[in-house]
Scaffold this motif. Structure first.
Motif, PDB file in Angstrom:
ATOM      1  N   THR A 118       0.834  -1.198   0.000  1.00 14.07           N
ATOM      2  CA  THR A 118       0.000   0.000   0.000  1.00 14.07           C
ATOM      3  C   THR A 118       0.875   1.258   0.000  1.00 14.07           C
ATOM      4  N   SER A 130      -0.617  -5.093   4.293  1.00 11.07           N
ATOM      5  CA  SER A 130      -1.374  -5.658   5.404  1.00 11.07           C
ATOM      6  C   SER A 130      -1.046  -7.141   5.549  1.00 11.07           C
ATOM      7  N   ARG A 152      -0.787  -2.593  -4.515  1.00 14.08           N
ATOM      8  CA  ARG A 152      -2.207  -2.934  -4.514  1.00 14.08           C
ATOM      9  C   ARG A 152      -2.944  -1.931  -5.403  1.00 14.08           C
ATOM     10  N   ALA A 155      -4.470   1.561  -4.290  1.00 18.01           N
ATOM     11  CA  ALA A 155      -3.974   1.958  -2.981  1.00 18.01           C
ATOM     12  C   ALA A 155      -3.413   3.381  -3.060  1.00 18.01           C
ATOM     13  N   THR A 251      -8.871  -9.525  -2.582  1.00 15.77           N
ATOM     14  CA  THR A 251      -8.628  -8.395  -1.696  1.00 15.77           C
ATOM     15  C   THR A 251      -8.810  -7.149  -2.535  1.00 15.77           C
ATOM     16  N   SER A 253      -9.517  -2.730  -2.830  1.00 15.84           N
ATOM     17  CA  SER A 253      -9.400  -1.403  -2.212  1.00 15.84           C
ATOM     18  C   SER A 253     -10.135  -0.354  -3.026  1.00 15.84           C
ATOM     19  N   TYR A 257     -17.118   0.939  -1.152  1.00 16.78           N
ATOM     20  CA  TYR A 257     -17.572  -0.450  -1.085  1.00 16.78           C
ATOM     21  C   TYR A 257     -18.975  -0.455  -0.495  1.00 16.78           C
ATOM     22  N   THR A 274      -9.664  -2.067   3.473  1.00 18.01           N
ATOM     23  CA  THR A 274      -8.900  -0.890   3.065  1.00 18.01           C
ATOM     24  C   THR A 274      -9.680  -0.020   2.089  1.00 18.01           C
ATOM     25  N   ALA A 275     -10.961  -0.323   1.882  1.00 16.54           N
ATOM     26  CA  ALA A 275     -11.779   0.512   0.998  1.00 16.54           C
ATOM     27  C   ALA A 275     -11.827   1.930   1.551  1.00 16.54           C
TER      28      ALA A 275
END
Ligand SMILES: Cc1cc2nc3c(=O)[nH]c(=O)nc-3n(C[C@H](O)[C@H](O)[C@H](O)COP(=O)(O)OP(=O)(O)OC[C@H]3O[C@@H](n4cnc5c(N)ncnc54)[C@H](O)[C@@H]3O)c2cc1C
Lengths: 317, 253
Positions: A118, A130, A152, A155, A251, A253, A257, A274-275
Motif C-alpha cells: 500500500t 497488510s 495494490r 492503494a 482483496t 481497495s 464499497y 482498506t476501501a
C-alpha cells in the motif's frame, strides 16, 4: 542517477488507471522513471505516461517482433530489459497479470518481491502491506541486488507530473518457452474487474438467490461499479467464485464499497477493509458491519437498491 | 527386464502450511492447498503408478497438516523441520532440495497462494529452482502421456488455455475441484502412513543473497465511525448518490 521501472498494464488500448497510481509511488524518489510496455502499445500509452512522470518508455519486442501474450516470455523479456538498462527497482500492480509477471521475474532473478503493497519507500527499500488478513500492517525491507514491489491496485491515486518521455524499442532474444499459450478466452468484458474498480457493490446471504443478483448488476452499470459477493453467496452457487471478496477471495481497495445483505464477518473484512468508504445496507442494526462502516443504512436492500438504480440512471441518462 | 526411468510420481506440496487465522488460536490447512491435494489424489486414481507425496516446511506441528493431506489420499509425507520463519525464496530452496532428494517428481501441485502472507510467490521460486515451467490459478487440468493442458483464470473471468510438458509446477485455484473431506477410516489410516522428517540444516542449503525481511508489524485498529442514513427508500438513495458524488467523487454525472 538511480533508475526505477514500472511494468505497465493495458486495458482496452489504454494504460490501466491503477498503473498511474503505481507510478506515483516512485515520484519522490528522484530516480529516472522507466515504463516497460509490451505488444506495440508504446505509442498509445506515451502521452498518458509522460503526463504522469515517466521519463523513458521502453517498448519490449523480440527478434520475432511484438511478443504475443505468454507470461513466461514476457517475464524473461522484461528481465533482459532490466539488465540492459541497468534497472534494479521494478514496480508493478498486484493485479492478476501483475502478480503473474512480477512473481516470475522475481523467481528467475531470485529477487525479493513484496506483493500487495500500500506504500513503498524506494530509497530505503521498504514497503508497507497488510498482514494476517488485514488484522495487522507490516513493513518489509527487501535485501539483494534487485527490489521488486507489487502495488495494490487503487492503494495510491494517480498524480499528474507532466513532462516529456523518450520512446525506445528494446529487442529481447527469446528461446522457445516451455509454456505454450493455446488460447485466451474472453470473459464477460462488460463487467468491471473487481480488484481495479473504483466502486464495488457486493451481495451476501441477504440476496437470497442467484436471480436477485441481477438487481446488483443493474445498479452497478450506471456507476461503472464491479459486483462482488460474500462467501455465503458463492458457496450457495448464486455467483461465481471470481466475485468473492475476503480472506479466501479477492482483496480489494475500491474508493467505495457498498455491502448489501452482508453481516461483515472478519473473513469478509479481510478482503475489503482498506476501501475508502464502506457503506452497509442491512436489516439488522446490530450486524457487525453496521458498526465498522462509514455509512450505515438500516433497511431492506430490496427497497434501497432499485431506488438507487433509478436515481443513478437519471443522472447518467 | 527393461529398466527405464519413467514418470511415476506426483508430488503435492503445501506451502505456507499453517494458515494463520490467529497466531495463537487456530491453524488450518491453507484452503487452496486442499485443491492441490485433491487434484494430485485424483490423478493417482487415473494413473495407476503415481506416488503422491505431501511436502511441507514448518515446525513440528505442521505434521497435523501433512496427516490431513494423507487422510485425503496422499501416500506419504515429508516434513522439512525448521523453527524459524522463512520468506518465499528460502522456502522454495528448502522445498526444492527436499523434493529433489526424494526423487524427480513429474508434477508439483501447490495452492495458488497461501492466505497468510506473501504466498503468491513460493511456487514460482520453486519452479525456478527446479527449472521447470509453472502456472498459477489453474481451474482445469488434463494430462496426456507427456503433455499437460491447464486452464488458468485471469482477469475479469478471462481464461487462458496453456500446454506444457512435465515436469512442471501447477498452482491450484479454488474452482479446480471440490475437495473431498476425509472419513474417519481415512483419518485413522493416515496416522500409519509414512512420514519422513528432515532437519532443514541437513539439506545444506546456502543462504540466499536476497531476502524479504519484516521490520515492523502493528495491529490495525478498526476506526470507522458510522453515520446513519435514514428516511424513505428514495431519500436514502438520494443521500447515497450525494455521498458517491460529493464525498467519494466517483460519479461523472
Ligand atoms: C477459513 C474461512 C475463510 C472464509 N473466507 C471468506 C471470504 O473470503 N469471504 C467471505 O465473505 N466470507 C468468508 N468466510 C465466511 C464468513 O465467516 C461468513 O460466514 C460470511 O462472510 C458470511 O456471509 P454473509 O455476510 O453474506 O452472510 P450472513 O453472515 O448470514 O449475513 C447476512 C446478512 O444479511 C442481512 N440481510 C438479510 N436479508 C436482508 C435484506 N433483505 N436487506 C438487507 N439486509 C439483509 C442480515 O441481517 C445479515 O446481517 C470464511 C470463513 C472461514 C472459516
Amino acid at each position: 542517477m538511480k533508475r526505477v521501472a514500472v511494468l505497465i498494464e493495458m486495458k482496452d488500448g489504454k494504460v490501466k488507471p491503477a498503473c498511474l497510481g503505481a507510478i506515483s509511488a516512485a515520484h519522490d524518489s528522484d530516480a529516472e522513471l522507466f515504463a516497460l510496455v509490451f505488444k506495440g502499445t508504446a505509442a498509445a500509452s506515451l502521452e498518458t505516461l509522460q503526463a504522469h512522470g515517466i521519463d523513458r518508455v521502453i517498448e519490449i519486442t523480440s527478434q520475432d517482433g511484438p511478443i504475443q501474450w505468454n507470461a513466461d516470455h514476457w517475464a524473461r523479456a522484461g528481465i533482459q530489459a532490466l539488465q540492459y538498462y541497468n534497472i534494479k527497482t521494478l514496480l508493478g500492480l498486484a493485479s492478476v497479470q501483475g502478480k503473474n509477471l512480477l512473481s516470475r521475474i522475481a523467481a528467475l532473478l531470485e529477487a525479493p518481491l513484496v506483493m500487495d503493497c500500500t506504500a513503498v519507500n524506494l530509497s530505503e527499500h521498504t514497503a508497507v502491506k497488510s498482514q494476517f488478513s488485514g488484522r495487522a500492517v507490516a513493513e518489509f525491507k527487501t535485501r539483494g541486488e534487485y527490489h521488486l514491489y507489487g502495488m495494490r491496485p487503487n492503494a495510491l491515486s494517480a498524480v499528474p507530473s507532466p513532462g516529456k518521455a523518450i520512446l525506445e524499442m528494446f529487442q529481447a532474444v527469446l528461446e522457445k518457452s516451455k509454456l505454450r499459450v493455446l488460447e485466451v478466452q474472453q470473459g464477460l468484458s462488460d463487467r468491471v474487474d473487481l480488484t481495479e474498480a473504483d466502486i464495488i457493490i457486493s451481495g451476501g446471504r441477504g440476496m437470497e438467490n442467484s436471480d436477485n443478483f441481477d438487481i446488483l448488476f443493474e445498479c452497478a452499470r450506471p456507476m461503472s461499479a464491479a459486483v462482488g459477493a460474500s462467501r455465503v453467496a458463492v458457496d450457495a452457487g448464486w455467483v461465481s467464485h471470481t466475485m468473492q471478496v475476503g480472506q479466501t477471495g479477492k482483496t480489494v481497495s475500491p474508493k467505495v464499497y457498498i455491502a448489501c445483505g452482508i453481516s461483515g464477518s472478519v473473513q469478509h473484512f479481510a478482503g475489503m477493509k482498506t476501501a475508502g468508504i464502506i457503506m452497509a445496507i442491512n436489516l439488522d442494526p446490530d450486524a457487525a458491519i453496521m458498526h465498522k462502516c462509514d455509512y450505515a443504512v438500516c433497511a431492506n436492500l430490496f427497497d434501497i437498491i432499485p431506488a438507487l438504480t433509478r436515481k443513478l440512471k437519471e443522472i447518467t441518462g | 527386464m527393461c529398466v527405464k526411468h519413467v514418470p511415476d510420481t506426483a508430488a503435492t506440496i503445501r506451502i505456507g502450511t499453517d494458515d494463520c487465522i490467529d497466531e495463537n488460536i487456530t491453524f488450518i490447512m491453507n484452503p487452496y492447498d486442499e485443491n492441490a491435494v485433491e487434484e494430485a489424489v485424483r490423478l493417482k486414481k487415473q494413473t495407476i503408478d503415481a506416488d503422491v507425496i505431501a511436502v511441507t516446511l514448518g515446525k513440528g506441528t505442521a505434521e497435523a497438516t501433512l496427516r490431513s493431506a494423507m487422510a485425503m489420499g496422499a501416500d506419504r509425507a515429508i516434513l522439512v523441520k525448521s523453527k524459524s520463519s522463512h520468506d518465499s525464496i528460502s522456502t522454495a530452496r528448502a522445498l526444492c532440495a527436499a523434493i529433489q532428494r526424494d526423487g524427480d517428481p513429474d508434477i508439483v501441485f501447490t495452492g495458488k497462494e497461501s492466505v497468510d502472507n506473501e504466498g503468491f510467490q513460493t511456487m514460482f521460486h520453486l519452479a525456478a529452482c527446479l527449472d521447470v515451467p509453472v502456472v498459477s490459478n489453474a481451474v482445469k487440468f488434463a494430462m496426456t502421456d507427456t503433455t499437460i493442458r491447464v486452464t488458468c483464470e485471469m482477469e475479469a473471468g478471462d481464461l487462458e488455455h496453456i500446454e506444457m510438458e512435465t515436469p512442471c509446477v501447477i498452482g491450484a485455484g479454488k474452482d479446480l475441484n471440490q475437495p473431498s473431506y476425509p472419513k474417519l477410516p481415512d483419518i485413522l489410516k493416515a496416522r500409519k502412513k509414512p512420514l519422513t522428517e528432515i532437519e532443514l540444516s541437513d539439506l545444506g542449503i546456502a543462504t540466499p543473497a536476497s531476502r524479504v525481511e519484516m521490520i515492523k508489524i502493528e495491529s490495525i485498529k478498526e476506526e470507522r465511525y458510522p453515520e446513519i442514513i435514514d428516511g424513505t427508500a428514495d431519500e436514502i438513495a438520494d443521500t447515497i448518490v450525494h455521498v458517491l458524488r460529493e464525498k467519494a467523487k466517483v460519479l461523472d454525472g
